[in-house]
Write a protein that holds these residues in place. Structure first.
Motif, PDB file in Angstrom:
ATOM      1  N   SER A  16      32.113  42.368  49.462  1.00  0.00           N
ATOM      2  CA  SER A  16      32.894  43.798  49.687  1.00  0.00           C
ATOM      3  C   SER A  16      33.941  43.620  50.290  1.00  0.00           C
ATOM      4  CB  SER A  16      31.665  44.573  50.191  1.00  0.00           C
ATOM      5  OG  SER A  16      31.335  44.102  51.391  1.00  0.00           O
ATOM      6  N   LEU A  17      34.086  42.776  51.520  1.00  0.00           N
ATOM      7  CA  LEU A  17      35.372  42.703  52.274  1.00  0.00           C
ATOM      8  C   LEU A  17      36.609  42.057  51.410  1.00  0.00           C
ATOM      9  CD1 LEU A  17      36.365  42.970  55.201  1.00  0.00           C
ATOM     10  CD2 LEU A  17      36.034  40.412  55.647  1.00  0.00           C
ATOM     11  N   ILE A  18      36.153  41.317  50.621  1.00  0.00           N
ATOM     12  CA  ILE A  18      37.300  40.658  49.693  1.00  0.00           C
ATOM     13  C   ILE A  18      37.934  41.664  48.940  1.00  0.00           C
ATOM     14  CG2 ILE A  18      37.864  38.872  47.979  1.00  0.00           C
ATOM     15  CD1 ILE A  18      35.725  36.836  49.238  1.00  0.00           C
ATOM     16  N   GLN A  19      36.896  42.561  48.194  1.00  0.00           N
ATOM     17  CA  GLN A  19      37.510  43.796  47.270  1.00  0.00           C
ATOM     18  C   GLN A  19      38.144  44.635  48.034  1.00  0.00           C
ATOM     19  OE1 GLN A  19      34.028  45.037  45.331  1.00  0.00           O
ATOM     20  NE2 GLN A  19      33.896  43.257  43.983  1.00  0.00           N
ATOM     21  N   LYS A  20      37.715  45.083  49.095  1.00  0.00           N
ATOM     22  CA  LYS A  20      38.543  46.048  50.263  1.00  0.00           C
ATOM     23  C   LYS A  20      39.724  45.635  50.556  1.00  0.00           C
ATOM     24  CE  LYS A  20      34.361  48.394  51.822  1.00  0.00           C
ATOM     25  NZ  LYS A  20      33.378  48.647  52.912  1.00  0.00           N
ATOM     26  N   GLU A  21      39.790  44.258  51.010  1.00  0.00           N
ATOM     27  CA  GLU A  21      41.088  43.870  51.679  1.00  0.00           C
ATOM     28  C   GLU A  21      41.847  42.873  50.923  1.00  0.00           C
ATOM     29  OE1 GLU A  21      41.898  45.329  54.559  1.00  0.00           O
ATOM     30  OE2 GLU A  21      39.951  46.301  55.123  1.00  0.00           O
ATOM     31  N   PHE A  52      43.124  34.799  54.265  1.00  0.00           N
ATOM     32  CA  PHE A  52      42.204  33.376  54.299  1.00  0.00           C
ATOM     33  C   PHE A  52      41.135  33.517  53.797  1.00  0.00           C
ATOM     34  CE2 PHE A  52      41.149  36.279  57.660  1.00  0.00           C
ATOM     35  CZ  PHE A  52      39.759  36.457  57.783  1.00  0.00           C
ATOM     36  N   LEU A  53      40.776  34.683  53.233  1.00  0.00           N
ATOM     37  CA  LEU A  53      39.618  34.724  52.449  1.00  0.00           C
ATOM     38  C   LEU A  53      39.644  33.931  50.978  1.00  0.00           C
ATOM     39  CD1 LEU A  53      38.314  38.114  53.332  1.00  0.00           C
ATOM     40  CD2 LEU A  53      37.619  36.088  54.219  1.00  0.00           C
TER      41      LEU A  53
END
Length: 192
Positions: free
Chosen positions: A162-167, A175-176
């Motif tokens: 979810s963090l990868i999608q949001k950011e 760095f993700l």
């Protein structure tokens, strides 16, 4: 004029109380007495130096003429010069008789406390497993990488996805992506 009637455990001091002098509390009295002793031995120049050095210190307000304890200070300096006063010593605590419970507890047999042997290490401690040298990036970027790794380690892969999608458009979270240079550092932090 006020005369102190505070009990300090020394009844002779109360009998010597001078009318017209306000006696400072015991913790300040010790400072006043020591200062008066030094000034009596070293002269008024020493008092001037103390005034200059301790100008902002409220504990030395008794050196000012308007202070309520100034008369006590002058009286003590005079006593030290004339040899009437003794050098200040550590305050003596009054002896309080024990209560019945305390006396019974003192009379009861004492338990022996265990004696612990000191631990002497023969080998040096092992190197820490989870130490990684951080990459050469700014402190802000390093904090973002470390905090993100902590949250991913705690909340799992679903949080990471979810963090990868949001950011995905935020450069601070590049760095993700696996092709980024700090991705390996980030994954090692998560594994720790």
């Amino acid at each position: 004029a006020v005369v102190s009637t505070q009990s300090t455990g020394d009844k002779s001091e109360l009998s010597k109380a001078v009318v017209g002098i306000i006696y400072p509390p015991p913790e300040l009295r010790n400072i006043v007495d020591k200062t008066a002793s030094f000034v009596a031995r070293n002269g008024p120049d020493f008092e001037t130096r103390i005034k200059a050095n301790e100008q902002g210190n409220r504990k030395f307000n008794f050196l000012k003429e308007g202070d309520p304890y100034h008369a006590y200070y002058l009286h003590k300096v005079k006593d030290f010069i004339e040899g009437k006063a003794q050098e200040p010593t550590a305050p003596q605590l009054p002896v309080v008789p024990p209560t019945a419970k305390q006396a019974a507890a003192a009379a009861a047999p004492k338990k022996k406390l265990p004696v612990y042997e000191p631990i002497i290490l023969k080998d040096p401690p092992p190197e820490p497993m989870f130490m990684l040298d951080p990459p050469s990036i700014s402190a802000l970027e390093l904090d973002v990488v470390k905090l993100t790794a902590q949250f991913v380690a705690k909340n799992g892969k679903s949080f990471l996805q979810s963090l990868i999608q949001k950011e995905q458009k935020n450069y601070m979270f590049d760095f993700l992506r696996p092709q980024h240079g700090f991705f390996q550092y980030f994954t090692k932090l998560v594994e720790q």
